[in-house]
Design an enzyme around this catalytic site. Structure first.
Site, short mmCIF file in Angstrom:
data_model
loop_
_atom_site.label_atom_id
_atom_site.label_comp_id
_atom_site.label_asym_id
_atom_site.label_seq_id
_atom_site.Cartn_x
_atom_site.Cartn_y
_atom_site.Cartn_z
CG ASN A 155 45.37 -44.18 -82.18
OD1 ASN A 155 44.72 -45.32 -82.29
ND2 ASN A 155 45.90 -43.72 -83.02
CE LYS A 178 39.94 -57.22 -79.49
NZ LYS A 178 39.94 -55.65 -78.61
CD GLU A 253 45.54 -48.53 -93.42
OE1 GLU A 253 46.53 -47.82 -93.28
OE2 GLU A 253 44.85 -48.60 -94.54
CG LEU A 254 50.36 -52.49 -89.52
CD1 LEU A 254 51.34 -53.55 -90.03
CD2 LEU A 254 49.30 -53.22 -88.53
CB CYS A 287 49.05 -44.32 -87.23
SG CYS A 287 47.52 -43.74 -87.96
CD GLU A 386 53.77 -46.00 -83.91
OE1 GLU A 386 53.79 -47.47 -83.75
OE2 GLU A 386 53.02 -45.42 -84.62
P1 NDP Z 1 47.59 -53.11 -80.81
O1 NDP Z 1 48.16 -53.60 -82.11
O2 NDP Z 1 47.91 -53.32 -79.53
O3 NDP Z 1 45.87 -53.48 -80.91
C1 NDP Z 1 45.03 -53.08 -81.77
C2 NDP Z 1 43.79 -53.91 -81.74
O4 NDP Z 1 43.99 -55.35 -82.03
C3 NDP Z 1 43.13 -53.96 -80.35
O5 NDP Z 1 41.86 -53.78 -80.49
C4 NDP Z 1 43.78 -55.17 -79.53
O6 NDP Z 1 42.93 -55.58 -78.54
C5 NDP Z 1 43.72 -56.09 -80.85
N1 NDP Z 1 44.46 -57.33 -80.70
C6 NDP Z 1 45.25 -57.54 -79.63
N2 NDP Z 1 45.79 -58.91 -79.72
C7 NDP Z 1 45.12 -59.35 -80.66
C8 NDP Z 1 45.32 -60.78 -81.37
N3 NDP Z 1 46.00 -61.82 -80.99
N4 NDP Z 1 44.53 -60.95 -82.23
C9 NDP Z 1 43.55 -59.90 -82.99
N5 NDP Z 1 43.71 -58.75 -82.45
C10 NDP Z 1 44.31 -58.23 -81.47
O7 NDP Z 1 47.62 -51.60 -80.80
P2 NDP Z 1 47.16 -50.33 -79.84
O8 NDP Z 1 46.06 -50.40 -79.29
O9 NDP Z 1 48.42 -50.32 -78.87
O10 NDP Z 1 47.22 -49.02 -80.93
C11 NDP Z 1 48.43 -48.39 -81.40
C12 NDP Z 1 49.18 -48.84 -82.69
O11 NDP Z 1 48.10 -48.71 -83.40
C13 NDP Z 1 50.09 -48.13 -83.01
O12 NDP Z 1 51.41 -48.83 -83.48
C14 NDP Z 1 49.44 -47.22 -84.17
O13 NDP Z 1 50.73 -46.94 -84.93
C15 NDP Z 1 48.62 -48.00 -84.66
N6 NDP Z 1 47.68 -47.32 -85.50
C16 NDP Z 1 47.69 -47.20 -86.69
C17 NDP Z 1 46.86 -46.53 -87.58
C18 NDP Z 1 46.73 -46.34 -89.28
O14 NDP Z 1 45.83 -45.99 -89.62
N7 NDP Z 1 47.97 -46.88 -89.72
C19 NDP Z 1 46.12 -45.46 -87.06
C20 NDP Z 1 46.15 -45.48 -85.33
C21 NDP Z 1 46.75 -46.41 -84.89
P3 NDP Z 1 43.06 -55.01 -77.11
O15 NDP Z 1 43.15 -53.52 -77.11
O16 NDP Z 1 42.03 -55.85 -76.36
O17 NDP Z 1 44.59 -55.70 -76.97
#
Ligand code: NDP
Length: 494
Positions: A155, A178, A253-254, A287, A386
């Site tokens: 997103n 990535k 940033e979670l 988020c 969430e």
């Molecule tokens: P994920 O945590 O599933 O994925 C985030 C990224 O991490 C993706 O690029 C993913 O790759 C990668 N990833 C997955 N596994 C690993 C690993 N073992 N090591 C390193 N990188 C890895 O999140 P979502 O894509 O589902 O996104 C939604 C989340 O992001 C929500 O919880 C949301 O709240 C948070 N978010 C936070 C924001 C903030 O600024 N605080 C802003 C926007 C979102 P892949 O896609 O290939 O699995």
């Protein structure tokens, strides 16, 4: 049938397939059909990207470029982004289902973020220290940290990439970005813009692929010195564990479960608009979604009724249509998750005030209605977890103390909204709520100048604002002996 587009990764200034040729599909959430293919990076592809970034920092033009010249490159990148915003917006909307009117506006604003970091590039200063020793001159200089691993979700990828690579490049680092497997295309388009802007080979690399091996290898790589991660808390735990291998500095940033607190004395229209923006903007896939709406008893019925009325009028439709107000969710898994939490919430005692279903007339794609749940207590699933979807949980409170307790009753702490006409109360609430961002009588506003980030399970570190530049540089302390005599024998008695 529309042709399926093919993308490659960008490593060391060249387009590249994965070492084993493997590909992944990206699905258009509005149709549920594959619209592009992209490489599934192997560990050796990630190694190649990190080594290229490391080389770019050691030799070649980037290693010796002045900060002012780096700023000029960033400015050019910003201009290219603004020029090509419409094309990029179309790509992002197709890849993720985010509304075209949101992606167009957001990408133009992303250009402003790059302008901000461009201007900041040559303002990172060291200092001289009033040291407690005679004949010593001591100063600090700020240097880049090294190879930055930037990991973003699907997103708002361009925005989330900009707040990482902007300060990283301004401070002189090289980046391996990535992309998410669910929305890689906008970042591969961004790689082309970086090349067109004139960034030397290896300075910006974009890899695509699965979390494991691509993200896992990147975050453990011995040459990575700094990790900037946006995503969910479960993945963040992997990232932090992986960083034990390279001792990289990590910012996270979670997610969030942010409260919007509405007092009896608020401007009701303002509060309703804040709640609607905070929950149904981007189909709730934000988020900072203000999905725990905590409303004082005196206005509870009126506020929930007006939110439900506005939600019922939201125009759901094709995200590429500029008139659409709410598009689909980004993935089928997201839709399933929203439905599952909703079912548990209803079973746990919540009542539905609006929405709650897939809308009629959308046989294809992953659409869900804007949904309002009245929650009798804060332990209802939707008020705790969430959802990352268009579902708000409304809770009632009586006193200011109750509001503080409810607002803080979460492991997250990203943002909070406060709606009241009482200025002193808004400041009391601001001080007591544990969250990294507080919006008073507004919601969901962001800016390149304003630090962004959370407390607790919402992460650590801040993105945007000048302090983010400090986070992508480190201090070197320099001691200079200014005495006229040579340095004394350390073992001679004085
Ligand atoms: P994920 O945590 O599933 O994925 C985030 C990224 O991490 C993706 O690029 C993913 O790759 C990668 N990833 C997955 N596994 C690993 C690993 N073992 N090591 C390193 N990188 C890895 O999140 P979502 O894509 O589902 O996104 C939604 C989340 O992001 C929500 O919880 C949301 O709240 C948070 N978010 C936070 C924001 C903030 O600024 N605080 C802003 C926007 C979102 P892949 O896609 O290939 O699995």
């Amino acid at each position: 049938m529309a042709e399926i587009r093919s993308y490659q990764m960008f490593i060391d200034g060249a387009w590249s397939e994965a070492a084993d040729g493997a590909l992944l599909d990206s699905i258009n959430p509005a149709t549920g059909k594959v619209w592009c293919r992209f490489p599934a990076a192997t560990s050796s592809d990630v190694d190649r990207a990190v080594e290229a970034a490391h080389r770019a920092m050691a030799v070649g033009p980037w290693a010796t470029m002045t900060a002012t010249a780096r700023g000029k490159l960033l400015r050019r990148l910003a201009d290219l982004l603004a020029e090509r915003a419409d094309r990029l917006a179309e790509v992002e909307t197709t890849d993720t289902g985010k509304l075209i009117r949101e992606t167009r506006a957001q990408i133009r604003y992303v250009a402003d973020y790059f302008h901000y970091f461009a201007g900041a590039a040559d303002k990172l200063e060291g200092s001289t220290l009033p040291i407690d020793k005679n004949d010593m001159f001591v100063m600090t200089v700020r240097e880049p940290i090294g190879v930055v691993a930037a990991i973003v979700p699907w997103n708002s990828q361009l925005m989330l990439a900009a707040v990482k690579i902007g300060p990283a490049l301004a401070a002189g680092n090289a980046v391996v970005l990535k992309a998410s497997e669910h929305g890689p295309a906008p970042l591969l388009e961004l790689a082309q813009l970086c090349a067109d802007a004139g960034f030397p080979a290896g300075v910006v690399n974009v890899v695509t692929g699965l979390g494991d091996p691509c993200g896992a290898r990147l975050t453990q790589h011995p040459l990575v010195a700094r990790i900037a991660f946006t995503g969910g808390p479960a993945t963040a735990r992997h990232v932090v564990r992986n960083s034990a291998e390279n001792f990289a500095t990590v910012t996270l940033e979670l997610g969030g479960k942010s409260p919007i607190v509405v007092f009896d004395d608020c401007d009701i229209e303002s509060a309703v608009n804040g709640i609607v923006a905070g929950n149904f903007g981007a189909s709730g896939q934000s988020c900072v979604a203000g999905s725990r709406v905590i409303i004082q008893s005196g206005v509870f019925d009126e506020v929930t009724a007006r939110v439900a009325e506005r939600a019922g009028r939201i125009r759901i439709g094709d995200p590429q249509d500029a008139a659409t107000e709410m598009g689909p969710l980004a993935t089928k898994a997201q839709l399933d998750h929203v439905e599952a939490v909703l079912a548990r919430s209803l079973a746990g005692g919540a009542t539905l005030m609006g929405g709650g279903n897939r809308p009629q007339g959308f046989a294809q794609g992953w659409y869900f209605e804007p949904t309002i749940l009245l929650c009798p207590h804060p332990d209802i699933a939707s008020a705790r977890e969430e959802l990352f979807g268009p579902v708000l949980s409304a809770l009632r409170f009586e006193t200011e103390a109750d509001a503080v307790r409810l607002a803080n009753d979460t492991a997250y702490g990203l943002a909070a909204g406060i709606f009241t006409r009482d200025g002193a109360r808004s400041l009391r609430m601001m001080r007591q709520i544990r969250a990294g961002i507080i919006w008073i009588n507004t919601y969901r506003a962001v800016s390149p100048m304003a630090p962004f980030g959370g407390y607790g399970q919402s992460g650590a570190g801040r993105e945007a604002g000048f302090e983010s530049l400090l986070d992508y540089s480190r201090t070197k302390t320099v001691w200079i002996n200014t005495g006229s005599a040579p340095m004394g024998d350390p073992f001679a008695m004085r």
